[in-house]
Design an enzyme around this catalytic site. Structure first.
Site, PDB file in Angstrom:
ATOM      1  N   LYS A 183       9.094  43.880  -0.164  1.00  0.00           N
ATOM      2  CA  LYS A 183       9.089  42.461  -0.539  1.00  0.00           C
ATOM      3  C   LYS A 183       9.772  42.245  -1.880  1.00  0.00           C
ATOM      4  O   LYS A 183      10.418  41.225  -2.100  1.00  0.00           O
ATOM      5  CB  LYS A 183       7.675  41.901  -0.557  1.00  0.00           C
ATOM      6  CG  LYS A 183       7.117  41.685   0.839  1.00  0.00           C
ATOM      7  CD  LYS A 183       6.063  40.608   0.865  1.00  0.00           C
ATOM      8  CE  LYS A 183       5.589  40.360   2.294  1.00  0.00           C
ATOM      9  NZ  LYS A 183       4.414  39.498   2.359  1.00  0.00           N
ATOM     10  N   LYS A 193      10.918  46.836  11.916  1.00  0.00           N
ATOM     11  CA  LYS A 193       9.855  46.098  12.614  1.00  0.00           C
ATOM     12  C   LYS A 193      10.231  44.624  12.781  1.00  0.00           C
ATOM     13  O   LYS A 193      10.972  44.068  11.963  1.00  0.00           O
ATOM     14  CB  LYS A 193       8.512  46.264  11.901  1.00  0.00           C
ATOM     15  CG  LYS A 193       8.358  45.472  10.656  1.00  0.00           C
ATOM     16  CD  LYS A 193       6.904  45.286  10.239  1.00  0.00           C
ATOM     17  CE  LYS A 193       6.938  44.215   9.152  1.00  0.00           C
ATOM     18  NZ  LYS A 193       5.786  43.736   8.574  1.00  0.00           N
ATOM     19  N   LYS A 203       8.638  37.888  10.899  1.00  0.00           N
ATOM     20  CA  LYS A 203       8.860  36.451  10.958  1.00  0.00           C
ATOM     21  C   LYS A 203       9.837  35.977   9.879  1.00  0.00           C
ATOM     22  O   LYS A 203      10.317  34.852   9.935  1.00  0.00           O
ATOM     23  CB  LYS A 203       7.537  35.679  10.916  1.00  0.00           C
ATOM     24  CG  LYS A 203       6.576  36.064   9.829  1.00  0.00           C
ATOM     25  CD  LYS A 203       5.175  35.459  10.069  1.00  0.00           C
ATOM     26  CE  LYS A 203       4.143  36.156   9.197  1.00  0.00           C
ATOM     27  NZ  LYS A 203       2.771  35.888   9.532  1.00  0.00           N
TER      28      LYS A 203
HETATM   29  P1  TYM Z   1       0.762  39.610   8.387  1.00  0.00           P
HETATM   30  O1  TYM Z   1       0.406  38.171   8.297  1.00  0.00           O
HETATM   31  O2  TYM Z   1       2.068  40.062   7.881  1.00  0.00           O
HETATM   32  O3  TYM Z   1       0.661  40.096   9.880  1.00  0.00           O
HETATM   33  C1  TYM Z   1      -0.491  39.839  10.658  1.00  0.00           C
HETATM   34  C2  TYM Z   1      -0.799  41.036  11.544  1.00  0.00           C
HETATM   35  O4  TYM Z   1       0.303  41.302  12.413  1.00  0.00           O
HETATM   36  C3  TYM Z   1       0.664  42.676  12.330  1.00  0.00           C
HETATM   37  N1  TYM Z   1       2.107  42.782  12.544  1.00  0.00           N
HETATM   38  C4  TYM Z   1       2.669  43.547  13.489  1.00  0.00           C
HETATM   39  N2  TYM Z   1       2.150  44.354  14.430  1.00  0.00           N
HETATM   40  C5  TYM Z   1       2.998  44.999  15.263  1.00  0.00           C
HETATM   41  N3  TYM Z   1       4.347  44.855  15.185  1.00  0.00           N
HETATM   42  C6  TYM Z   1       4.920  44.050  14.264  1.00  0.00           C
HETATM   43  N4  TYM Z   1       6.237  43.909  14.212  1.00  0.00           N
HETATM   44  C7  TYM Z   1       4.066  43.351  13.357  1.00  0.00           C
HETATM   45  N5  TYM Z   1       4.296  42.487  12.339  1.00  0.00           N
HETATM   46  C8  TYM Z   1       3.090  42.169  11.856  1.00  0.00           C
HETATM   47  C9  TYM Z   1       0.254  43.089  10.917  1.00  0.00           C
HETATM   48  O5  TYM Z   1       0.080  44.482  10.830  1.00  0.00           O
HETATM   49  C10 TYM Z   1      -1.037  42.327  10.745  1.00  0.00           C
HETATM   50  O6  TYM Z   1      -2.114  43.030  11.331  1.00  0.00           O
HETATM   51  N6  TYM Z   1      -1.699  41.875   4.706  1.00  0.00           N
HETATM   52  C11 TYM Z   1      -1.870  41.311   6.022  1.00  0.00           C
HETATM   53  C12 TYM Z   1      -2.832  40.156   6.071  1.00  0.00           C
HETATM   54  C13 TYM Z   1      -4.183  40.442   5.509  1.00  0.00           C
HETATM   55  C14 TYM Z   1      -5.186  41.244   6.113  1.00  0.00           C
HETATM   56  C15 TYM Z   1      -6.294  41.191   5.225  1.00  0.00           C
HETATM   57  C16 TYM Z   1      -5.223  41.959   7.303  1.00  0.00           C
HETATM   58  C17 TYM Z   1      -4.694  40.000   4.331  1.00  0.00           C
HETATM   59  N7  TYM Z   1      -5.964  40.413   4.173  1.00  0.00           N
HETATM   60  C18 TYM Z   1      -7.480  41.895   5.528  1.00  0.00           C
HETATM   61  C19 TYM Z   1      -6.422  42.654   7.592  1.00  0.00           C
HETATM   62  C20 TYM Z   1      -7.517  42.602   6.714  1.00  0.00           C
HETATM   63  C21 TYM Z   1      -0.508  40.817   6.493  1.00  0.00           C
HETATM   64  O7  TYM Z   1       0.377  40.629   5.731  1.00  0.00           O
HETATM   65  O8  TYM Z   1      -0.422  40.500   7.767  1.00  0.00           O
END
Ligand code: TYM
Length: 339
Positions: A119, A201, A204
């Site tokens: 990032k 990966k 979005k």
């Molecule tokens: P975020 O919002 O980027 O993504 C949400 C969830 O989607 C999964 N993900 C994917 N899984 C498979 N293939 C992909 N290409 C892919 N892109 C995203 C992410 O692994 C995630 O599970 N830091 C976290 C949000 C968060 C969180 C938490 C998660 C904040 N606090 C506490 C669990 C527990 C995040 O950025 O997710």
């Protein structure tokens, strides 16, 4: 009050950022497991708007996206009678515990985080302290609810590891304060790849043609998958290392239809990439159709969405505050009463 049976149930916590259109990567890696887990566990699903502002957000868009994500959560089958869904910023204990945990986290640990490095490279003009301490806020999210397990995609594994390290460090000084959480990362589907560059990966924040949004219409799904990068040898085989594009499509089919990889590869043997792409599009469209029609119904009722989030926040707060008070007491903050 939770009854006995409920307290015996394990706790699941997860969160998704309201920072843009959710992709089928978010769905396959994380969201599709959320409703499955609600039958067996106490589930808490958060809309992590405080994490989202580590990248500059337009306020009106952020406000709208929080409600949109609430609608997506519900449309995916999460039942607010069984789970808690809420916005992170509505429960102030997250930020308060994050501050405390910052004092138990080392710069060196945070410097190693690959998401921070990625990032920081993407947003070189805004490498803020929040972006750096992002994993600490994530640890606070999870530890506040004494979560036993956290369903996430593979990209969050490192953040789960640091969460466990922080919890263990804190516990070793102050006693058994936090439950040390386990990551729940599936073998297939935990890393859905970009359609245009299947070595990276699906994200979005990439250009439109790299990902499929949960709200894409069927013709957009077909168009994007038709243009997905494959390879030139023409054989349909699951081999992520040598055939990342084809393997990515196979994983998407397998996770969305529930069929195992061998069966799919057997059925596709001797067929061409055009057939593989049609099959992938069919699987994606069939999986998204019920979610999209529920979403359309729910997004029309903003008041219901907000009420659901606010009552979720009340329930979340009553759990979170117990952990926060315990932590504050352990570290020696001034008491709130002399009793
Ligand atoms: P975020 O919002 O980027 O993504 C949400 C969830 O989607 C999964 N993900 C994917 N899984 C498979 N293939 C992909 N290409 C892919 N892109 C995203 C992410 O692994 C995630 O599970 N830091 C976290 C949000 C968060 C969180 C938490 C998660 C904040 N606090 C506490 C669990 C527990 C995040 O950025 O997710």
């Amino acid at each position: 009050m939770m009854d006995k049976q409920e307290t015996a149930k394990k706790t699941i916590f997860s969160g998704i950022q309201p920072s843009g259109t959710l992709t089928i990567g978010n769905y396959i890696g994380a969201l599709r497991h959320f409703p499955e887990l609600q039958e067996t566990y106490n589930c808490i699903y958060c809309i992590v708007d405080e994490h989202a502002i580590t990248v500059r957000q337009n306020p009106a868009d952020l406000r709208r996206r929080c409600l949109e994500l609430a609608a997506v959560y519900l449309a995916s089958g999460i039942d607010p009678e069984k789970c808690i869904i809420y916005c992170q910023s509505h429960v102030s204990a997250h930020a308060e515990l994050a501050w405390i945990l910052n004092c138990f986290t080392y710069m060196g640990e945070l410097q190693r985080m690959t998401q921070f490095k990625d990032k920081a490279a993407k947003h070189a003009d805004n490498i803020n302290a929040g972006l750096f301490t992002y994993p600490v806020l994530m640890a606070a999210d999870i530890l506040l609810y004494q979560a036993d397990a956290v369903p996430v995609g593979a990209d969050q594994k490192q953040h789960l590891e640091i969460t466990r390290d922080i919890a263990q460090r804190f516990n070793s000084i102050y006693g058994d304060v936090f439950t040390v959480p386990e990551p729940l990362i599936t073998k297939v589907g935990s890393r859905v790849m970009s359609l245009q560059d299947p070595t990276r990966k699906m994200s979005k924040s990439d250009p439109e043609e790299c990902f499929i949004s949960l709200l894409d219409e069927p013709d957009a799904v077909r168009r994007k998958i038709k243009r997905a990068m494959t390879d030139s040898d023409g054989e349909i085989r699951f081999d992520p290392e040598n055939k990342p594009g084809v393997s990515n499509l196979l994983s998407i089919i397998s996770t969305l239809t529930g069929e195992d990889m061998e069966t799919i590869c057997g059925e596709m043997a001797g067929k061409g990439y055009g057939d593989l792409k049609n099959r992938t599009s069919d699987a994606v469209i069939a999986a998204l159709e019920p979610l999209q029609s529920e979403y359309k119904r729910l997004i029309a009722d903003k008041q219901y969405l907000l009420d659901t989030l606010l009552s979720g926040a009340e329930k979340a707060n009553s759990i979170a505050i117990r952990t926060l008070r315990k932590v504050q007491k352990k570290i020696g903050f001034a008491p709130r009463s002399l009793k």
